[in-house]
Design a protein around this motif. Structure first.
Motif, PDB file in Angstrom:
ATOM      1  N   ILE A 271      -7.962   0.809   4.475  1.00 48.64           N
ATOM      2  CA  ILE A 271      -6.564   1.045   4.913  1.00 48.64           C
ATOM      3  C   ILE A 271      -6.005   2.189   4.219  1.00 48.64           C
ATOM      4  O   ILE A 271      -5.476   3.348   4.960  1.00 48.64           O
ATOM      5  N   ALA A 272      -5.907   2.150   3.137  1.00 46.23           N
ATOM      6  CA  ALA A 272      -4.890   3.141   2.271  1.00 46.23           C
ATOM      7  C   ALA A 272      -5.936   4.106   1.755  1.00 46.23           C
ATOM      8  O   ALA A 272      -5.224   5.232   1.321  1.00 46.23           O
ATOM      9  N   GLY A 273      -7.303   4.305   1.841  1.00 42.98           N
ATOM     10  CA  GLY A 273      -8.195   5.453   1.250  1.00 42.98           C
ATOM     11  C   GLY A 273      -8.714   5.333  -0.107  1.00 42.98           C
ATOM     12  O   GLY A 273      -8.150   4.502  -0.845  1.00 42.98           O
ATOM     13  N   ALA A 274      -9.875   6.053  -0.285  1.00 39.73           N
ATOM     14  CA  ALA A 274     -10.328   6.016  -1.614  1.00 39.73           C
ATOM     15  C   ALA A 274      -9.702   6.598  -2.510  1.00 39.73           C
ATOM     16  O   ALA A 274      -9.616   6.054  -3.683  1.00 39.73           O
ATOM     17  N   GLN A 275      -8.818   7.577  -2.410  1.00 40.31           N
ATOM     18  CA  GLN A 275      -8.065   8.350  -3.363  1.00 40.31           C
ATOM     19  C   GLN A 275      -6.994   7.169  -3.942  1.00 40.31           C
ATOM     20  O   GLN A 275      -6.746   7.267  -5.271  1.00 40.31           O
ATOM     21  N   PHE A 276      -6.461   6.418  -3.036  1.00 42.67           N
ATOM     22  CA  PHE A 276      -5.236   5.748  -3.419  1.00 42.67           C
ATOM     23  C   PHE A 276      -6.074   4.376  -4.407  1.00 42.67           C
ATOM     24  O   PHE A 276      -5.339   4.043  -5.409  1.00 42.67           O
ATOM     25  N   LEU A 277      -7.131   3.991  -4.088  1.00 43.99           N
ATOM     26  CA  LEU A 277      -7.682   2.864  -4.670  1.00 43.99           C
ATOM     27  C   LEU A 277      -8.238   3.603  -6.164  1.00 43.99           C
ATOM     28  O   LEU A 277      -7.899   2.848  -6.963  1.00 43.99           O
ATOM     29  N   GLN A 278      -8.704   4.750  -6.290  1.00 43.89           N
ATOM     30  CA  GLN A 278      -9.191   5.349  -7.408  1.00 43.89           C
ATOM     31  C   GLN A 278      -8.020   5.483  -8.299  1.00 43.89           C
ATOM     32  O   GLN A 278      -7.994   5.140  -9.651  1.00 43.89           O
ATOM     33  N   GLU A 279      -6.674   5.838  -7.809  1.00 50.56           N
ATOM     34  CA  GLU A 279      -5.362   6.397  -8.832  1.00 50.56           C
ATOM     35  C   GLU A 279      -4.991   4.910  -9.148  1.00 50.56           C
ATOM     36  O   GLU A 279      -4.447   4.806 -10.457  1.00 50.56           O
ATOM     37  N   SER A 280      -5.023   3.963  -8.163  1.00 53.61           N
ATOM     38  CA  SER A 280      -4.441   2.721  -8.752  1.00 53.61           C
ATOM     39  C   SER A 280      -5.256   1.872  -9.603  1.00 53.61           C
ATOM     40  O   SER A 280      -4.856   1.093 -10.437  1.00 53.61           O
ATOM     41  N   THR A 281      -6.703   2.055  -9.575  1.00 58.97           N
ATOM     42  CA  THR A 281      -7.510   1.254 -10.334  1.00 58.97           C
ATOM     43  C   THR A 281      -7.420   1.568 -11.923  1.00 58.97           C
ATOM     44  O   THR A 281      -7.444   0.656 -12.787  1.00 58.97           O
TER      45      THR A 281
ATOM     46  N   LYS B 240      -2.790 -10.100 -10.006  1.00 60.03           N
ATOM     47  CA  LYS B 240      -2.245 -11.610  -9.832  1.00 60.03           C
ATOM     48  C   LYS B 240      -3.394 -12.364  -8.888  1.00 60.03           C
ATOM     49  O   LYS B 240      -3.294 -13.336  -8.995  1.00 60.03           O
ATOM     50  N   LEU B 241      -3.897 -11.460  -8.116  1.00 63.36           N
ATOM     51  CA  LEU B 241      -4.937 -12.183  -7.337  1.00 63.36           C
ATOM     52  C   LEU B 241      -6.007 -13.186  -7.827  1.00 63.36           C
ATOM     53  O   LEU B 241      -6.416 -12.450  -8.913  1.00 63.36           O
ATOM     54  N   PRO B 242      -6.398 -14.276  -7.311  1.00 63.11           N
ATOM     55  CA  PRO B 242      -7.754 -14.998  -7.984  1.00 63.11           C
ATOM     56  C   PRO B 242      -8.752 -14.039  -7.833  1.00 63.11           C
ATOM     57  O   PRO B 242      -9.121 -13.341  -6.824  1.00 63.11           O
ATOM     58  N   SER B 243      -9.681 -14.070  -8.834  1.00 65.33           N
ATOM     59  CA  SER B 243     -10.871 -13.105  -8.978  1.00 65.33           C
ATOM     60  C   SER B 243     -11.573 -13.045  -7.738  1.00 65.33           C
ATOM     61  O   SER B 243     -12.133 -11.971  -7.433  1.00 65.33           O
ATOM     62  N   LYS B 244     -11.656 -14.107  -7.144  1.00 63.86           N
ATOM     63  CA  LYS B 244     -12.839 -14.531  -6.117  1.00 63.86           C
ATOM     64  C   LYS B 244     -12.555 -13.547  -4.814  1.00 63.86           C
ATOM     65  O   LYS B 244     -12.938 -13.070  -4.026  1.00 63.86           O
ATOM     66  N   GLN B 245     -10.964 -13.285  -4.765  1.00 65.88           N
ATOM     67  CA  GLN B 245     -10.343 -12.588  -3.693  1.00 65.88           C
ATOM     68  C   GLN B 245     -10.301 -11.074  -4.041  1.00 65.88           C
ATOM     69  O   GLN B 245     -10.205 -10.285  -2.736  1.00 65.88           O
ATOM     70  N   VAL B 246     -10.695 -10.431  -5.094  1.00 65.28           N
ATOM     71  CA  VAL B 246     -10.500  -9.192  -5.476  1.00 65.28           C
ATOM     72  C   VAL B 246     -11.495  -8.256  -4.758  1.00 65.28           C
ATOM     73  O   VAL B 246     -11.042  -7.308  -4.178  1.00 65.28           O
ATOM     74  N   PRO B 247     -12.816  -8.499  -4.582  1.00 69.86           N
ATOM     75  CA  PRO B 247     -13.636  -7.630  -3.892  1.00 69.86           C
ATOM     76  C   PRO B 247     -13.210  -7.441  -2.585  1.00 69.86           C
ATOM     77  O   PRO B 247     -13.077  -5.909  -2.158  1.00 69.86           O
ATOM     78  N   ALA B 248     -12.891  -8.586  -1.679  1.00 71.02           N
ATOM     79  CA  ALA B 248     -12.649  -8.137  -0.426  1.00 71.02           C
ATOM     80  C   ALA B 248     -10.908  -7.378  -0.372  1.00 71.02           C
ATOM     81  O   ALA B 248     -11.069  -6.619   0.709  1.00 71.02           O
ATOM     82  N   TRP B 249     -10.404  -7.798  -0.926  1.00 75.85           N
ATOM     83  CA  TRP B 249      -8.859  -7.051  -1.156  1.00 75.85           C
ATOM     84  C   TRP B 249      -9.059  -5.782  -1.522  1.00 75.85           C
ATOM     85  O   TRP B 249      -8.450  -4.756  -0.517  1.00 75.85           O
ATOM     86  N   MET B 250      -9.976  -5.318  -2.247  1.00 69.30           N
ATOM     87  CA  MET B 250     -10.301  -3.671  -2.705  1.00 69.30           C
ATOM     88  C   MET B 250     -10.881  -3.107  -1.449  1.00 69.30           C
ATOM     89  O   MET B 250     -10.408  -1.843  -1.182  1.00 69.30           O
ATOM     90  N   ALA B 251     -11.924  -3.697  -1.002  1.00 71.45           N
ATOM     91  CA  ALA B 251     -12.707  -2.967   0.233  1.00 71.45           C
ATOM     92  C   ALA B 251     -11.615  -2.981   1.421  1.00 71.45           C
ATOM     93  O   ALA B 251     -11.664  -1.929   1.940  1.00 71.45           O
TER      94      ALA B 251
ATOM     95  N   TRP C 187       0.769  -1.274   0.043  1.00 73.40           N
ATOM     96  CA  TRP C 187       0.253  -0.048  -0.215  1.00 73.40           C
ATOM     97  C   TRP C 187       0.978   1.299   0.154  1.00 73.40           C
ATOM     98  O   TRP C 187       0.501   2.342   0.026  1.00 73.40           O
ATOM     99  N   LYS C 188       2.186   0.924  -0.170  1.00 71.30           N
ATOM    100  CA  LYS C 188       2.935   2.318  -0.013  1.00 71.30           C
ATOM    101  C   LYS C 188       3.563   2.423  -1.621  1.00 71.30           C
ATOM    102  O   LYS C 188       3.900   3.541  -2.134  1.00 71.30           O
ATOM    103  N   ASP C 189       3.674   1.342  -2.250  1.00 71.53           N
ATOM    104  CA  ASP C 189       4.115   1.300  -3.707  1.00 71.53           C
ATOM    105  C   ASP C 189       2.938   0.922  -4.855  1.00 71.53           C
ATOM    106  O   ASP C 189       2.354  -0.216  -4.767  1.00 71.53           O
ATOM    107  N   MET C 190       2.440   1.889  -5.203  1.00 78.60           N
ATOM    108  CA  MET C 190       1.302   1.797  -6.361  1.00 78.60           C
ATOM    109  C   MET C 190       1.354   0.849  -7.357  1.00 78.60           C
ATOM    110  O   MET C 190       0.471   0.119  -7.578  1.00 78.60           O
TER     111      MET C 190
END
Length: 698
Positions: free
Chosen positions: A370-380, A354-365, A342-345
């Protein structure tokens, strides 16, 4: 027979050579098995035995021309011959043939073969280089004494350069890489040690044996080399010494504690073990979860980039356990400063992909928490499009979602969208911004021309398919019939290097079918361009035409008669099956005949011209000097000439070369991508100077 026959059993080998020469597949396969089982290479064999093998294998491939496809058995035998260093001029030609058949997708076979030394270098060295070349893969660890451990980041076949990622990137010529680098095999014991996966060995000899078997290199692999690779780059001297653990110590460690508890996922001893147990556990619920142990494992590897994928997978799985989820959120918030993913985008994007698709929703939530909505938006927006919907669902407030949309449109405004941006844009609600950027054909073609890898290719292929086949998409590109939008699309189809000839024709036909009034735009200058292409068909300079004539005359008047005489001389010596001079002369006869046919065909279909007659105006044609400006401000000049006029040292290129095909028919101001992948702008088109015209005339 292959396992029973020795490479020294001449009488049996003669029979196999005779059968193999008649394209006996089993005999060819048996010969390969025998060679692969030989305890030494050909230079160490007695001369009589070595000559027998050389003549026999020449006979096997006597009737195989340089354009004949090779069977898998023939390829296998040729590789075994190469590995054994069986060397004659005729066999060298077959090794070149083998390389082209074994690596049909190689972008620069001549350059790679030169780096390997396939045509001239001692075969003992060539064999070693081939083994390293076969092992060369992006993502593998590599090492050399001067720079230490690194990772193969890229192999550019066109330039024959390998990019190695260490503290900073460095580029190495392919030949230097093959000669000096130690390549670590994927998933080998040494690769696992470098990744600090838990391994132990009963003694130092077993560790050295496992590590040495993990590398491919021309250098002598030794225990000292292995220790230099690992200490101190991966392990401290103390940690390295602890890799050797006695079998009794391992058994004692495994027997400690309560067996039932130790088998539970929350009692795992490492992150690797925890991941494996979680994958096999259907129900994460348990009484008195050992969350302190899980916390220690996550803390220990939170800062390790090489463990980021395992770390993310573990926490995503744990989020499914309600009690663990509550604990994770609070615990990880306190640990956030140490969590590298979460420090290295860039690392976060790679890890999420690389994550299995079924793990992605929980990982992004969890990431948003933890890292914030802005970090998730920028990385997405740096991820493949298939992951975008998972993130969008988390932007539940109107403000969060609008910030995400504005961020995407900012990339379009700045002219740096990706194919994934276009996948999102095509499915986005209709709006003026959507219409504006979907109808910017130049930006679309420029974006789709980029070289991509992995999961990023899917959006590029989908948008390319929409461009070719989807009527609604095509209408949107043309703003439902606006003249300017149609003109822009037609110009991009004709001039930008994205579509091949048949694809261009297909799209232009569909444009006219959708909007018949566009026929005039599509056919503008078509007759002139057709006439231009006709005049350019199969042309070369007078200088090159005369050079080809001279080569043909030399073949007909000197080389072919000399070869005929050599065949007759060799035939007069008797037994042809044992006559190596006869076999060599016959092979030369075949090659000379093929070359003669090729040259006669060339002269019959190619027209010599004086480039002074070329009317160089505002369109690039053969006989032009093309001035290019690169994005970094540097400039170069390309001399576009005829079919046989290429001289890369002088920047002379045939119009049928990859560079020539990109430049042809463009105008000043056009932006395009040259074969190196770089974007350039055409800044000037000029006729050739007198000194070059004079040279090309004679």
């Amino acid at each position: 027979m292959a396992t029973e026959t020795s490479y020294q059993d001449i009488s049996t080998l003669k029979k196999l050579f005779a059968e193999a020469g008649e394209n006996g597949i089993q005999a060819i396969s048996n010969l390969a098995d025998i060679l692969n089982a030989a305890p030494s290479m050909a230079p160490a064999w007695p001369e009589l035995l070595r000559n027998e093998w050389k003549e026999g294998t020449e006979h096997v491939f006597e009737n195989v021309s340089a354009i004949d496809p090779l069977s898998p058995e023939q390829c296998r035998l040729l590789r075994a011959m190469l590995n054994a260093a069986l060397d004659t001029p005729a066999l060298r030609d077959q090794y070149v043939h083998y390389f082209k058949c074994a690596y049909p997708r190689c972008a620069n076979p001549s350059g790679v073969m030169e780096a390997i030394g396939l045509e001239r270098t001692d075969l003992l060295l060539v064999s070693g280089r081939m083994m390293v070349f076969d092992a060369l893969q992006v993502g593998l660890n590599c090492w050399d004494a001067a720079y230490g451990l690194g990772t193969v980041k890229e192999f550019n076949e066109r330039s024959c350069e390998v990019t190695i990622q260490q503290e900073r990137e460095r580029q190495v010529k392919l030949q230097q890489f093959l000669d000096k680098e130690v390549v670590v095999k994927k998933d080998s014991p040494l690769a696992k040690l470098i990744a600090k996966q838990p391994l132990s060995f009963p003694n130092r000899n077993e560790l050295n044996k496992a590590a040495i078997s993990s590398v491919v290199t021309l250098l002598p692999a030794s225990p000292a080399m292995i220790e230099k690779m690992l200490v101190p780059a991966v392990f401290s001297p103390e940690e390295f010494s602890k890799l050797v653990v006695s079998a009794s110590a391992i058994a004692a460690e495994q027997s400690k504690g309560n067996g039932e508890l130790n088998s539970r996922w929350d009692y795992s001893r490492s992150l690797v073990e925890l991941e494996g147990r979680l994958a096999k556990t259907a129900d994460l619920e348990a009484e008195n979860l050992n969350l302190e142990n899980v916390q220690n494992l996550l803390t220990r590897d939170a800062a390790r980039a090489d463990m980021a994928s395992r770390w993310a997978n573990v926490v995503a799985i744990l989020c499914k356990n309600q009690k663990a989820n509550e604990f994770l959120t609070k615990f990880l918030q306190g640990l956030a400063d140490k969590i590298i993913v979460w420090k290295d985008m860039k690392l976060f994007v790679e890890t999420t992909d690389k994550l299995p698709s079924k793990q992605v929703p929980a990982w992004m939530a969890l990431t948003k928490a933890i890292a914030g909505a802005q970090f998730l938006q920028e990385s997405t927006i740096q991820m493949p499009y298939r992951l975008w919907p998972h993130a969008e669902q988390l932007f539940s407030t109107k403000e969060d979602h609008q910030r995400f949309v504005d961020r995407i449109f900012l990339d379009f405004k700045e002219g740096k969208p990706t194919a994934d941006h276009y996948s999102w844009l095509w499915k986005a609600p209709k709006s003026e911004q959507r219409s504006k950027y979907l109808s910017d054909s130049y930006l679309l073609f420029k974006t789709l021309h980029k070289d991509l890898k992995g999961n990023y290719l899917k959006s590029q292929r989908n948008i390319h398919k929409l461009l070719m086949d989807d009527v609604e998409f095509q209408k949107t590109l043309m703003r439902n019939g606006e003249t300017d939008a149609i003109t822009n699309l037609v110009s991009c189809v004709k001039h930008m290097p994205l579509l091949d000839t048949s694809e261009k024709q297909s799209v232009l036909v569909k444009i006219v079918r959708i909007y018949p009034e566009a026929r005039g735009i599509v056919e503008e200058n078509a007759s002139a361009q057709a006439a231009e292409r006709q005049t350019m068909a199969r042309i070369t300079s007078i200088h090159s035409y005369l050079r080809v004539q001279e080569e043909l005359a030399s073949l007909v008047n000197e080389k072919i008669p000399a070869n005929t005489a050599a065949i007759e001389e060799a035939r007069s010596r008797g037994d042809l099956s044992e006559n190596s001079e006869y076999k060599y002369a016959k092979e030369q006869q075949r090659l000379l005949g093929a070359r003669r046919n090729e040259l006669e065909r060339t002269l019959a279909t190619c027209k010599p011209i004086d480039f002074a007659e070329q009317d160089v105006n505002d369109i690039i044609i053969p006989g032009s000097i093309v001035s290019l400006r690169y994005e970094d401000g540097t400039a170069s000049q390309i001399y576009l000439l005829g079919l046989f006029d290429t001289d890369s040292e002088k920047n002379w290129f045939s119009y049928e070369s990859p560079m020539g095909k990109v430049l042809m028919s463009h105008k000043v101001g056009d932006k395009l991508h040259v074969p190196s992948g770089k974007e350039v702008t055409v800044t000037a088109i000029d006729p050739l100077p007198e000194e070059i015209l004079d040279f090309l005339k004679k």
